[in-house]
Scaffold this motif. Structure first.
Motif, PDB file in Angstrom:
ATOM      1  N   VAL A   1      -3.885 -17.527  32.883  1.00  0.00           N
ATOM      2  CA  VAL A   1      -4.993 -17.814  33.978  1.00  0.00           C
ATOM      3  C   VAL A   1      -4.387 -18.736  34.880  1.00  0.00           C
ATOM      4  N   ARG A   2      -4.014 -19.945  34.299  1.00  0.00           N
ATOM      5  CA  ARG A   2      -3.345 -20.968  35.138  1.00  0.00           C
ATOM      6  C   ARG A   2      -2.170 -20.419  35.751  1.00  0.00           C
ATOM      7  N   ARG A   3      -1.248 -19.894  35.325  1.00  0.00           N
ATOM      8  CA  ARG A   3      -0.193 -19.148  35.997  1.00  0.00           C
ATOM      9  C   ARG A   3      -0.690 -18.321  37.151  1.00  0.00           C
ATOM     10  N   THR A   4      -1.682 -17.390  36.776  1.00  0.00           N
ATOM     11  CA  THR A   4      -1.992 -16.615  37.901  1.00  0.00           C
ATOM     12  C   THR A   4      -2.887 -17.166  39.011  1.00  0.00           C
ATOM     13  N   ALA A   5      -3.642 -18.224  38.641  1.00  0.00           N
ATOM     14  CA  ALA A   5      -4.414 -18.818  39.797  1.00  0.00           C
ATOM     15  C   ALA A   5      -3.240 -19.719  40.718  1.00  0.00           C
ATOM     16  N   GLU A   6      -2.229 -20.178  40.030  1.00  0.00           N
ATOM     17  CA  GLU A   6      -1.233 -20.884  40.876  1.00  0.00           C
ATOM     18  C   GLU A   6      -0.578 -19.799  41.785  1.00  0.00           C
ATOM     19  N   GLU A   7      -0.260 -18.680  41.323  1.00  0.00           N
ATOM     20  CA  GLU A   7       0.328 -17.694  42.210  1.00  0.00           C
ATOM     21  C   GLU A   7      -0.615 -17.212  43.393  1.00  0.00           C
ATOM     22  N   VAL A   8      -1.884 -16.898  43.059  1.00  0.00           N
ATOM     23  CA  VAL A   8      -3.061 -16.680  44.051  1.00  0.00           C
ATOM     24  C   VAL A   8      -2.886 -17.738  45.140  1.00  0.00           C
ATOM     25  N   LEU A   9      -2.846 -19.230  44.527  1.00  0.00           N
ATOM     26  CA  LEU A   9      -3.095 -20.145  45.544  1.00  0.00           C
ATOM     27  C   LEU A   9      -1.437 -20.090  46.773  1.00  0.00           C
ATOM     28  N   ARG A  10      -0.556 -19.932  45.917  1.00  0.00           N
ATOM     29  CA  ARG A  10       0.678 -19.936  46.565  1.00  0.00           C
ATOM     30  C   ARG A  10       0.764 -18.576  47.712  1.00  0.00           C
ATOM     31  N   ASP A  11       0.119 -17.634  47.127  1.00  0.00           N
ATOM     32  CA  ASP A  11       0.028 -16.410  48.239  1.00  0.00           C
ATOM     33  C   ASP A  11      -0.863 -16.772  49.253  1.00  0.00           C
ATOM     34  N   LEU A  12      -2.203 -17.248  49.028  1.00  0.00           N
ATOM     35  CA  LEU A  12      -3.083 -17.608  49.981  1.00  0.00           C
ATOM     36  C   LEU A  12      -2.590 -18.843  50.974  1.00  0.00           C
ATOM     37  N   SER A  13      -1.869 -19.708  50.451  1.00  0.00           N
ATOM     38  CA  SER A  13      -1.305 -20.860  51.404  1.00  0.00           C
ATOM     39  C   SER A  13      -0.375 -20.122  52.565  1.00  0.00           C
ATOM     40  N   ARG A  14       0.300 -19.056  52.129  1.00  0.00           N
ATOM     41  CA  ARG A  14       1.011 -18.176  53.144  1.00  0.00           C
ATOM     42  C   ARG A  14       0.217 -17.697  54.294  1.00  0.00           C
ATOM     43  N   VAL A  15      -0.847 -17.589  53.744  1.00  0.00           N
ATOM     44  CA  VAL A  15      -1.832 -16.500  54.856  1.00  0.00           C
ATOM     45  C   VAL A  15      -2.859 -17.488  55.638  1.00  0.00           C
ATOM     46  N   ILE A  16      -3.353 -18.473  54.764  1.00  0.00           N
ATOM     47  CA  ILE A  16      -4.593 -19.191  55.233  1.00  0.00           C
ATOM     48  C   ILE A  16      -4.197 -20.650  55.487  1.00  0.00           C
ATOM     49  N   GLN A  17      -4.187 -21.336  56.453  1.00  0.00           N
ATOM     50  CA  GLN A  17      -3.819 -22.660  56.574  1.00  0.00           C
ATOM     51  C   GLN A  17      -4.757 -23.529  55.919  1.00  0.00           C
ATOM     52  N   MET A  18      -4.508 -24.239  54.870  1.00  0.00           N
ATOM     53  CA  MET A  18      -5.289 -25.181  54.058  1.00  0.00           C
ATOM     54  C   MET A  18      -5.357 -26.402  54.486  1.00  0.00           C
ATOM     55  N   PRO A  19      -6.217 -27.301  54.634  1.00  0.00           N
ATOM     56  CA  PRO A  19      -6.144 -28.766  54.943  1.00  0.00           C
ATOM     57  C   PRO A  19      -5.538 -29.587  53.836  1.00  0.00           C
TER      58      PRO A  19
END
Length: 55
Positions: free
Chosen positions: A25-43
């Motif tokens: 679960v932790r690895r999947t969540a980290e992968e999702v966050l990496r993918d999102l950071s490419r699409v959504i600019q996060m503060p």
């Protein structure tokens, strides 16, 4: 990181039987966050919307 080596024996047994679900679960969540950071600019951490400090 595999917690089976450093925790209670029952946890080690569960990991052998079921797999390292929390680790997966932790690895999947980290992968999702990496993918999102490419699409959504996060503060940066600690800042709210539009870069305003969080209260």
């Amino acid at each position: 990181m595999n917690y089976a080596d450093t925790t209670a024996p029952i946890y080690s047994e569960l990991i052998r039987e079921q797999g390292d679900v929390p680790g997966d679960v932790r690895r999947t969540a980290e992968e999702v966050l990496r993918d999102l950071s490419r699409v959504i600019q996060m503060p940066p951490a600690g800042l709210g919307p539009a870069g305003a400090p969080m209260q």
